[in-house]
Design a protein around this motif. Sequence first.
Motif, PDB file in Angstrom:
ATOM      1  N   ARG A 163       0.866  -1.174   0.000  1.00 54.26           N
ATOM      2  CA  ARG A 163       0.000   0.000   0.000  1.00 54.26           C
ATOM      3  C   ARG A 163       0.901   1.222   0.000  1.00 54.26           C
ATOM      4  N   LEU A 164       0.653   2.133  -0.953  1.00 57.37           N
ATOM      5  CA  LEU A 164       1.440   3.356  -1.056  1.00 57.37           C
ATOM      6  C   LEU A 164       0.888   4.381  -0.069  1.00 57.37           C
ATOM      7  N   VAL A 165       1.722   4.809   0.890  1.00 56.04           N
ATOM      8  CA  VAL A 165       1.303   5.742   1.928  1.00 56.04           C
ATOM      9  C   VAL A 165       2.312   6.877   2.055  1.00 56.04           C
ATOM     10  N   SER A 166       1.919   7.931   2.770  1.00 52.46           N
ATOM     11  CA  SER A 166       2.846   9.042   3.006  1.00 52.46           C
ATOM     12  C   SER A 166       3.876   8.625   4.051  1.00 52.46           C
ATOM     13  N   ALA A 167       4.995   9.301   4.057  1.00 56.92           N
ATOM     14  CA  ALA A 167       6.092   8.960   4.968  1.00 56.92           C
ATOM     15  C   ALA A 167       5.679   9.049   6.427  1.00 56.92           C
ATOM     16  N   VAL A 168       4.816  10.000   6.776  1.00 55.16           N
ATOM     17  CA  VAL A 168       4.457  10.187   8.181  1.00 55.16           C
ATOM     18  C   VAL A 168       3.534   9.105   8.708  1.00 55.16           C
ATOM     19  N   GLU A 169       2.907   8.343   7.822  1.00 56.10           N
ATOM     20  CA  GLU A 169       1.971   7.339   8.304  1.00 56.10           C
ATOM     21  C   GLU A 169       2.478   5.905   8.209  1.00 56.10           C
ATOM     22  N   VAL A 170       3.709   5.713   7.760  1.00 54.32           N
ATOM     23  CA  VAL A 170       4.251   4.359   7.675  1.00 54.32           C
ATOM     24  C   VAL A 170       4.305   3.760   9.075  1.00 54.32           C
ATOM     25  N   ASP A 171       3.767   2.563   9.193  1.00 56.05           N
ATOM     26  CA  ASP A 171       3.751   1.847  10.467  1.00 56.05           C
ATOM     27  C   ASP A 171       4.300   0.449  10.216  1.00 56.05           C
ATOM     28  N   ALA A 172       5.515   0.193  10.675  1.00 57.56           N
ATOM     29  CA  ALA A 172       6.167  -1.090  10.415  1.00 57.56           C
ATOM     30  C   ALA A 172       5.401  -2.251  11.039  1.00 57.56           C
ATOM     31  N   LEU A 173       4.596  -1.976  12.043  1.00 56.13           N
ATOM     32  CA  LEU A 173       3.861  -3.037  12.720  1.00 56.13           C
ATOM     33  C   LEU A 173       2.440  -3.202  12.194  1.00 56.13           C
ATOM     34  N   ALA A 174       2.068  -2.426  11.190  1.00 51.09           N
ATOM     35  CA  ALA A 174       0.709  -2.499  10.657  1.00 51.09           C
ATOM     36  C   ALA A 174       0.460  -3.867  10.037  1.00 51.09           C
ATOM     37  N   GLU A 175      -0.760  -4.349  10.219  1.00 50.53           N
ATOM     38  CA  GLU A 175      -1.144  -5.629   9.638  1.00 50.53           C
ATOM     39  C   GLU A 175      -1.588  -5.422   8.200  1.00 50.53           C
ATOM     40  N   GLY A 176      -1.584  -6.505   7.442  1.00 45.75           N
ATOM     41  CA  GLY A 176      -2.033  -6.427   6.064  1.00 45.75           C
ATOM     42  C   GLY A 176      -0.876  -6.166   5.120  1.00 45.75           C
ATOM     43  N   ALA A 177      -1.181  -5.435   4.065  1.00 46.48           N
ATOM     44  CA  ALA A 177      -0.185  -5.164   3.025  1.00 46.48           C
ATOM     45  C   ALA A 177       0.999  -4.382   3.593  1.00 46.48           C
ATOM     46  N   THR A 178       2.169  -4.650   3.054  1.00 43.77           N
ATOM     47  CA  THR A 178       3.370  -3.905   3.419  1.00 43.77           C
ATOM     48  C   THR A 178       3.185  -2.454   2.999  1.00 43.77           C
ATOM     49  N   GLN A 179       3.505  -1.544   3.879  1.00 44.15           N
ATOM     50  CA  GLN A 179       3.380  -0.129   3.558  1.00 44.15           C
ATOM     51  C   GLN A 179       4.665   0.363   2.912  1.00 44.15           C
TER      52      GLN A 179
END
Length: 158
Positions: free
Chosen positions: A105-121
């Motif tokens: 998932r393409l996200v902004s730099a400020v919202e990257v969460d390495a622990l987020a579940e699902g698709a790699t950010q």
Amino acid sequence: MAEEVQMTAEGHQRLQETLDKERQRRDDAIAQIAAARDDAMDLEDRNLETAQIDLPSMEARILELEDVLARAVIVEGTPEQDGQITLGSLVVLRDDEHDRELEVRLVSAVEVDALAEGATQVSEDSPVGQALMGRRVGESFEVTQGERQLRYTVKSVG
């Protein structure tokens, strides 16, 4: 005027939750400092010292989150628009070298969460993120990471 920060609705919500948690941590530390001062005449109390040391970093993190959220502009990936990859798009990539598929998932730099579940950010300002922006299904691209040259093909955008 301060620069806008584009982010997805999910990222905005996650940052708001983080801000709420940081505010609670700060309030707990302040209460702990007050209780330690009231309960003990011994100012060498380790809990008091730890809370006093942590408080400035908590305050800085809160200010940073408040600033980002105040400048936030929520955008949603709209793959219907010509099938182009935009911020928030969920993309399936084929890693040509390893013959495997990756969901990102393409996200902004400020919202990257390495622990987020699902698709790699993937951050929009990373080499892969920059190469992804504006691409369509079927397009291939190469990215240099360290000494390696990686080649991906966009399989789907959603």
